[in-house]
Design an enzyme around this catalytic site. Structure first.
Site, PDB file in Angstrom:
ATOM      1  N   LYS A 104       0.847  -1.190   0.000  1.00  0.00           N
ATOM      2  CA  LYS A 104       0.000   0.000   0.000  1.00  0.00           C
ATOM      3  C   LYS A 104       0.885   1.245   0.000  1.00  0.00           C
ATOM      4  O   LYS A 104       1.858   1.321   0.750  1.00  0.00           O
ATOM      5  CB  LYS A 104      -0.901  -0.015   1.240  1.00  0.00           C
ATOM      6  CG  LYS A 104      -1.972   1.070   1.274  1.00  0.00           C
ATOM      7  CD  LYS A 104      -2.833   0.909   2.527  1.00  0.00           C
ATOM      8  CE  LYS A 104      -3.878   2.004   2.628  1.00  0.00           C
ATOM      9  NZ  LYS A 104      -4.658   1.900   3.883  1.00  0.00           N
ATOM     10  N   HIS A 106      -0.261   4.557   0.420  1.00  0.00           N
ATOM     11  CA  HIS A 106      -0.841   5.735   1.048  1.00  0.00           C
ATOM     12  C   HIS A 106      -1.413   5.352   2.409  1.00  0.00           C
ATOM     13  O   HIS A 106      -1.610   4.168   2.699  1.00  0.00           O
ATOM     14  CB  HIS A 106      -1.961   6.331   0.171  1.00  0.00           C
ATOM     15  CG  HIS A 106      -3.095   5.386  -0.066  1.00  0.00           C
ATOM     16  ND1 HIS A 106      -3.029   4.365  -0.996  1.00  0.00           N
ATOM     17  CD2 HIS A 106      -4.319   5.271   0.534  1.00  0.00           C
ATOM     18  CE1 HIS A 106      -4.170   3.685  -0.980  1.00  0.00           C
ATOM     19  NE2 HIS A 106      -4.952   4.208  -0.065  1.00  0.00           N
TER      20      HIS A 106
END
Length: 224
Positions: A104, A106
């Site tokens: 991921k 963010h």
């Protein structure tokens, strides 16, 4: 055999996680038994499962470690439930960690869920069952990439005791390849010994026919 192992065997049957009959595995092998940890679905089942894992970890590795790592996806609830059980049973706080299948970029960014790992952390990996060692092949480099991480061991619920890629069991192959200990709550020899000719949940699950099928299966596929 320890009482918690006997209870765990009955718990697997009660939860319809362990079944006997004729099953075709992903490997193509025709097996007289099948274990599906995905059948643990309720809060009470997960609580009990965590307790059995906690007792097996205590017996095999002790509690001198920092993090329980559960490979995605099935390992995530196992790590959470077992970390809670270790706190309840032994008063020891360990952190839980898992990996994401995709990193991921963010928010809570990165490849890991739960606790971050740092150099010096001692880690126990927790899985449901391992037949080929593929998940360890994927997650071991992730662990080592986080710093000077010491893997103390791998714990699974059931050791199928059959050949992995070679003549030895998958757990033995992992032990030799990566250099850390492996253990299980129970193995199939213990399951067979306990259930053979014994009524469990209102029926005899390992009768003479199933016992012969198990013997034939391990004669062909059993680890040396």
């Amino acid at each position: 055999m320890e009482a918690y192992k006997q209870e765990f065997i009955e718990f697997m049957v009660e939860s319809q996680v362990l079944k006997f009959g004729e099953f075709t595995l992903k490997s193509g092998r025709k097996s007289p038994f099948f274990m599906n940890a995905g059948a643990y679905v309720t809060g009470s089942q997960l609580r009990r499962l965590g307790e059995y894992y906690a007792k097996a970890i205590h017996d095999n590795f002790g509690l001198d470690f920092d993090v329980l790592f559960g490979p995605a996806y099935k390992g995530i609830p196992l790590a959470v439930a077992t970390a809670m059980a270790i706190s309840e049973l032994y008063g020891k706080d360990v952190r839980y960690c898992s990996n994401r299948k995709e990193e991921k970029d963010h928010g809570d960014a990165g490849i890991l869920l739960g606790s971050k790992l740092k150099s010096g952390d001692r880690v126990v990996i927790i899985e449901d069952v391992t037949t080929s060692g593929k998940s360890i092949e994927e997650t071991f480099p992730i662990l080592k990439a986080q710093g000077d991480i010491q893997v103390k061991g791998l714990i699974v619920s059931l050791n199928r005791m059959e050949r992995g890629k070679g003549e030895k069991s998958a757990l033995e192959e992992i032990r030799e390849l990566y250099g850390f200990d492996t253990a299980s709550i129970v193995d199939m020899a213990e399951v067979t010994e306990y259930l053979y000719g014994r009524e469990c949940q209102g029926q005899v699950l390992i009768d003479e026919d199933i016992k012969k099928a198990l013997d034939a299966y391990y004669s062909q596929y059993g680890a040396k």
